[in-house]
Design an enzyme around this catalytic site. Structure first.
Site, PDB file in Angstrom:
ATOM      1  N   HIS A 243     -61.517  58.260 -22.839  1.00  0.00           N
ATOM      2  CA  HIS A 243     -60.262  58.984 -23.051  1.00  0.00           C
ATOM      3  C   HIS A 243     -59.116  58.008 -23.355  1.00  0.00           C
ATOM      4  CE1 HIS A 243     -57.565  62.519 -22.033  1.00  0.00           C
ATOM      5  NE2 HIS A 243     -56.714  61.506 -22.019  1.00  0.00           N
ATOM      6  N   GLU A 247     -57.512  57.306 -27.318  1.00  0.00           N
ATOM      7  CA  GLU A 247     -56.076  57.520 -27.528  1.00  0.00           C
ATOM      8  C   GLU A 247     -55.415  56.272 -28.124  1.00  0.00           C
ATOM      9  OE1 GLU A 247     -54.753  60.440 -27.170  1.00  0.00           O
ATOM     10  OE2 GLU A 247     -52.824  59.644 -27.852  1.00  0.00           O
ATOM     11  N   LYS A 250     -56.423  55.768 -31.810  1.00  0.00           N
ATOM     12  CA  LYS A 250     -55.738  56.707 -32.702  1.00  0.00           C
ATOM     13  C   LYS A 250     -54.318  56.225 -32.998  1.00  0.00           C
ATOM     14  CE  LYS A 250     -56.570  60.375 -30.161  1.00  0.00           C
ATOM     15  NZ  LYS A 250     -56.492  61.766 -29.690  1.00  0.00           N
ATOM     16  N   ASN A 251     -53.629  55.786 -31.965  1.00  0.00           N
ATOM     17  CA  ASN A 251     -52.260  55.311 -32.152  1.00  0.00           C
ATOM     18  C   ASN A 251     -52.213  54.057 -33.011  1.00  0.00           C
ATOM     19  OD1 ASN A 251     -49.992  56.775 -30.500  1.00  0.00           O
ATOM     20  ND2 ASN A 251     -51.850  56.905 -29.287  1.00  0.00           N
TER      21      ASN A 251
HETATM   22  C1  W6P Z   1     -47.976  51.381 -32.269  1.00  0.00           C
HETATM   23  C2  W6P Z   1     -47.483  52.423 -31.283  1.00  0.00           C
HETATM   24  C3  W6P Z   1     -48.642  52.467 -30.315  1.00  0.00           C
HETATM   25  C4  W6P Z   1     -48.831  53.223 -29.185  1.00  0.00           C
HETATM   26  C5  W6P Z   1     -50.018  53.066 -28.451  1.00  0.00           C
HETATM   27  C6  W6P Z   1     -50.993  52.173 -28.859  1.00  0.00           C
HETATM   28  C7  W6P Z   1     -50.802  51.414 -30.011  1.00  0.00           C
HETATM   29  C8  W6P Z   1     -49.624  51.563 -30.730  1.00  0.00           C
HETATM   30  N1  W6P Z   1     -49.225  50.916 -31.897  1.00  0.00           N
HETATM   31  O1  W6P Z   1     -47.365  50.997 -33.248  1.00  0.00           O
END
Ligand code: W6P
Length: 429
Positions: A243, A247, A250-251
């Protein structure tokens, strides 16, 4: 059944029983204890523990629901969530005087657990809806905003713990006994961290390819301080780790794809997995442009990652979390649940590093659970005390306790929002 009806029928009695159970603190278990329990305890022993522990955990968090700001408490969705807790509490306290020394009792308990788990399946989405109902009808002041963040973190953490207990009992003793495996309930005593990481990457990549027609590659490095390890294994709940990493991928993928729109080749995402004496550390690095330091906190706030409600009449909007973007705050809770953490360090103009820390030792991986007490009550009554540091905001602006104005926060949310990016389903289609 009779006791249930009596409890529900007699509100003051229910409240007394609730008060009684809320006086006990939840008993946190370590992963090691979950494993020992799973290997040695019989179904009855598990039953005897849960028939008290589950009402205690429910009562603790129900007390907090009743401290929420009045108008939030009375939003239809919040009342619905509250009614699920009342019903489940009533269902479970019927077992307080049950001996559990025959199969019938134990089977009824398993069925009750299944029902409770199913009843609470959409607590997260329903609370998100309640918060939006409140935003649309009343708006928020700073104290309310802080209370909601504080409360949702505690509600969802409590829920993670309750579901963990229910899952362990059901998987070990329930009807659908799974084929023999080395797993103990939902715990894998030799969870291959890189294996889970690759699964999470592959599935995020599938979504990314669908949406952007391309995706960044993955480079993995492993380290245990001396020799290059072939595998890094630990005692953990693979579904929790999945999980968290899904996440984060994906970000990172969205950041990379949107930062290098016309590029032929996208910079790879780099994962580093390290095993130390105390921690397993996983770093996910992207060269996706990063975000300003002032905005990193916002990514973990429920209120500012609450997107406009998906149109529920649209059959294409099916994924449960799509459009709500609660992925990061929930992932951080999963990491913290067994005394780990999730932190985001961004280098604005270049990229971001997400750090996941997990306890390497199962004996130190204790559940982190909210406890209801006088301090909790004080928090809800008074909110965060007045700031005793100067604010970075000018005296003319409408700053809040965290040093950014509500307006700045809102324009970030409505602007291109990295966090919603690859939320499974709707965001991609
Ligand atoms: C980004 C914003 C973010 C949030 C969480 C994980 C990776 C990243 N990279 O630019």
């Amino acid at each position: 059944m009779r006791l249930t009806r009596r409890l529900l029928g007699d509100v003051s009695k229910t409240l007394k029983v609730l008060d009684f159970f809320s006086q006990y603190n939840p008993s946190p278990l370590s992963i090691k204890q979950f494993i020992d329990f799973g290997q040695n305890a019989c179904e009855r022993k598990s039953f005897l523990f849960l028939r008290k522990e589950l009402p205690v955990r429910l009562a603790n968090i129900m007390k907090e629901i009743s401290l929420l700001p009045e108008n939030l408490q009375h939003m239809p969705s919040v009342e619905m969530v509250q009614s699920w807790y009342v019903q489940s509490f009533a269902d479970l306290v019927t077992f307080v005087k049950v001996e559990g020394d025959n199969e019938d009792d134990l089977n009824r308990f398993c069925e009750t657990l299944d029902r409770v788990k199913d009843r609470h399946r959409s607590v997260v989405e329903t609370m998100a809806q309640g918060v939006m109902e409140m935003r649309d009808s009343h708006g928020f002041d700073n104290t309310t905003e802080n209370s909601i963040q504080y409360f949702l973190d505690r509600l969802y953490m409590s829920r993670i713990g309750i579901r963990m207990l229910i899952n362990q009992h059901s998987l070990l003793f329930g009807k659908n006994i799974v084929s023999p495996s080395k797993h103990i309930g939902s715990i894998d005593p030799s969870c291959n961290v890189v294996g889970v990481l690759k699964d999470a990457y592959d599935n995020a990549r599938f979504l990314c390819d669908q949406y952007y027609m391309d995706s960044p590659d993955l480079e993995i490095n492993m380290n245990n301080g001396s020799t290059l390890p072939q595998v890094i294994e630990m005692c953990y709940v693979p579904s929790h780790l999945y999980h968290i990493l899904f996440e984060l991928f994906k970000n990172s993928m969205r950041a990379v794809m949107e930062c290098h729109v016309d590029a032929e080749n996208h910079p790879s995402i780099k994962a580093t997995v390290c095993l130390g004496t105390e921690d397993v550390t996983i770093k996910i690095s992207d060269a996706g442009g990063g975000i300003p330091r002032s905005r990193t906190d916002l990514l973990f706030q429920y209120l500012y990652s609450t997107a406009p409600r998906p149109d529920s009449s649209d059959v294409n909007v099916s994924a449960p979390l799509a459009g709500y973007g609660y992925g990061l705050p929930l992932s951080r809770l999963y990491a913290r649940y067994f005394q780990g953490d999730l932190q985001l360090y961004s280098s604005e103009g270049y990229g971001s590093d997400a750090m996941v820390y997990l306890k390497a030792l199962s004996s130190e991986a204790n559940e982190l659970l909210p406890v209801f007490n006088k301090t909790t009550t004080k928090f809800y009554k008074q909110g965060i005390t007045m700031s005793d540091w100067t604010s970075s905001q000018s005296v003319y602006s409408n700053g809040n306790a965290r040093g950014f104005s509500a307006q700045a926060v809102r324009s970030y949310r409505t602007g291109p929002c990295r966090q919603h990016c690859l939320t499974a389903g709707a965001a991609l289609v």
